[in-house]
Design a protein around this motif. Sequence first.
Motif, PDB file in Angstrom:
ATOM      1  N   PRO A   1       8.067  -1.037  31.791  1.00 49.15           N
ATOM      2  CA  PRO A   1       9.147  -0.438  32.591  1.00 49.15           C
ATOM      3  C   PRO A   1       8.765   0.961  33.078  1.00 49.15           C
ATOM      4  CG  PRO A   1       9.987  -1.346  30.531  1.00 49.15           C
ATOM      5  CD  PRO A   1       8.499  -1.332  30.414  1.00 49.15           C
ATOM      6  N   PHE A   2       9.113   1.257  34.331  1.00 49.13           N
ATOM      7  CA  PHE A   2       8.848   2.567  34.931  1.00 49.13           C
ATOM      8  C   PHE A   2      10.046   3.483  34.707  1.00 49.13           C
ATOM      9  CE2 PHE A   2       7.994   5.354  38.715  1.00 49.13           C
ATOM     10  CZ  PHE A   2       6.698   5.718  38.375  1.00 49.13           C
ATOM     11  N   SER A   3       9.840   4.755  34.853  1.00 50.44           N
ATOM     12  CA  SER A   3      10.922   5.736  34.692  1.00 50.44           C
ATOM     13  C   SER A   3      11.769   5.768  35.968  1.00 50.44           C
ATOM     14  CB  SER A   3      10.329   7.119  34.414  1.00 50.44           C
ATOM     15  OG  SER A   3      11.352   8.101  34.356  1.00 50.44           O
TER      16      SER A   3
ATOM     17  N   THR B   1      13.433   9.426  27.067  1.00 46.69           N
ATOM     18  CA  THR B   1      12.190   8.920  27.673  1.00 46.69           C
ATOM     19  C   THR B   1      11.729   7.652  26.958  1.00 46.69           C
ATOM     20  OG1 THR B   1      11.647  11.280  27.852  1.00 46.69           O
ATOM     21  CG2 THR B   1      10.082   9.751  28.789  1.00 46.69           C
ATOM     22  N   GLU B   2      12.681   6.733  26.791  1.00 48.60           N
ATOM     23  CA  GLU B   2      12.356   5.468  26.122  1.00 48.60           C
ATOM     24  C   GLU B   2      11.276   4.682  26.865  1.00 48.60           C
ATOM     25  OE1 GLU B   2      16.400   6.440  24.413  1.00 48.60           O
ATOM     26  OE2 GLU B   2      15.388   6.676  26.358  1.00 48.60           O
TER      27      GLU B   2
ATOM     28  N   VAL C   1       5.719   2.328  26.056  1.00 49.01           N
ATOM     29  CA  VAL C   1       4.271   2.227  26.254  1.00 49.01           C
ATOM     30  C   VAL C   1       3.532   2.634  24.982  1.00 49.01           C
ATOM     31  CG1 VAL C   1       2.308   3.105  27.578  1.00 49.01           C
ATOM     32  CG2 VAL C   1       4.468   2.614  28.741  1.00 49.01           C
ATOM     33  N   LYS C   2       4.024   3.667  24.331  1.00 49.41           N
ATOM     34  CA  LYS C   2       3.416   4.109  23.063  1.00 49.41           C
ATOM     35  C   LYS C   2       3.442   2.979  22.033  1.00 49.41           C
ATOM     36  CE  LYS C   2       3.987   7.660  19.451  1.00 49.41           C
ATOM     37  NZ  LYS C   2       2.609   8.212  19.495  1.00 49.41           N
TER      38      LYS C   2
ATOM     39  N   PHE D   1       8.238  11.850  31.410  1.00 49.80           N
ATOM     40  CA  PHE D   1       7.628  10.523  31.384  1.00 49.80           C
ATOM     41  C   PHE D   1       6.130  10.631  31.637  1.00 49.80           C
ATOM     42  CE2 PHE D   1       6.123   6.959  34.051  1.00 49.80           C
ATOM     43  CZ  PHE D   1       6.222   5.924  33.142  1.00 49.80           C
ATOM     44  N   HIS D   2       5.760  11.320  32.712  1.00 47.22           N
ATOM     45  CA  HIS D   2       4.342  11.455  33.041  1.00 47.22           C
ATOM     46  C   HIS D   2       3.579  12.203  31.946  1.00 47.22           C
ATOM     47  CE1 HIS D   2       3.566   9.584  36.832  1.00 47.22           C
ATOM     48  NE2 HIS D   2       4.587  10.182  37.426  1.00 47.22           N
TER      49      HIS D   2
END
Length: 468
Positions: free
Chosen positions: A192-194, A210-211, A216-217, A251-252
């Motif tokens: 999923p993107f922010s 920032t889920e 991704v983590k 996010f970035h």
Amino acid sequence: MTLEKYHLTETPTIKTEILPGAKAKKILIDQEQFESNNRNYPRKFPLVPKIAKGAIIEDVDGNQFMDFFSFCGVINVGHNNEEVLIDAQEQMNEIIHTMDFPTETKIAFMKNLNSNLPQQLKDNIKINFCGPTGADAIEAAMKLARLKTKKNLIISFQGAYHGMTTGALSVTSNFKNREGLPIVNQGTHFAPFSYCYRCPFGKRPDSCKTECASHVKNLLENPNSGIDSPAAVLLEPIQGEGGVVIPKKEFHQEIQKICNDNGIPLIHDEVQAGFYRTGKLLSSEHFEVTPDIVTMSKGIGGIGMPLAILLIKKEFDVWEPGMHAGTFRGNQVSMAAGNSAMNFIKKNNIEAHVTEMGEVLMDGLLQIQKQSKFIGEVRGAGLLIGVEYVRDEESKEPFSEFCVKMRKELFENGILIEVGGYYSNVIRILPPLTITKKMVHTFLDVFDRVNSIVEKEYVRNEVAMPVL
């Protein structure tokens, strides 16, 4: 600074009673007879260009249109920018095609580009010339990451668009683009993107942690996530075709930290959002992050000259000689045009101009949103702006039909825009970076009027529908 002279005029003019006009209609019929069904844009708006300058395109019948999508974000310093044309024509008189032999033109282009990079990349990169399109650059970037890591999986993101070759399609999320080609999505995992307006985790700004980055983590660090260790994480700093989706800075920054912690190359696709489209050379500069590999194309050719490159941190430049070739990677006219475009941008302080014109556009569109029933969100960075249409503000049900109608009506009023977004419900606005304030205000006046007309038509039809 005055930019009026770089445009054919500053207002659109429709001379024929209907569109297309007689000459255009005949040429469109000829096109249908000879050209493949693959042709696309003439089906959206029946335009037959003849001449162009700046943001104005004149068709074969003398109608003049304002190009507010820069022909897919390619014409960054305007159609036929006279200063860039001079340098391109001078190069054409000397030599055009040189494979990957060094030339004075190539060295000048590389030095100029390097000098304009953000501090974290300046003097720390190698430049790789590849085939002339953004998709070629994406193919090369993925290939390089796989060679570097000896791994295959690429993590891409929902809403991503990276090109139409089969490799680029494998990291492009839109099912329609991959229809009939099921095999191309092997070797990719989409995260999923922010996208805060449509948060995939159902969060609001006041509750967001920032889920999307945490997800991704987890994919990378959870031994039971079910995915292989990836060769790279690939993303657009700002999604373009996805509807001008602008992520949170956090996010970035979290994605970069996750990649660094896990030794995974981070690839940024700057094909559309790069080359000063957002007021900075790289759109990633807005987020204060530094990728390992960058893909660039579109605007970097200045006036539409085909050119695509990779910026590679030196430690990731693991190519062996000839490991990635491309016949047209040595187009000297494109390099001359790109070099000239950078000089033009610096000389005319276009970076500040882009920021100023972007603010004027955003302010105007936000005022239109206040009076609109169907505009859900206006978002943008510099001269990369999206207007998302929804049927209802609460449900956010996408209203793609409204956008298609807007595109048609704007065309008939002399304005060219494009539609994008996850649900094809976002009007994408990408004028040349040389756009003038008068042209911006003209666009806003026409956009406001057309939006009101289309909105009244839909509201009237809703009222006329019988209640069941």
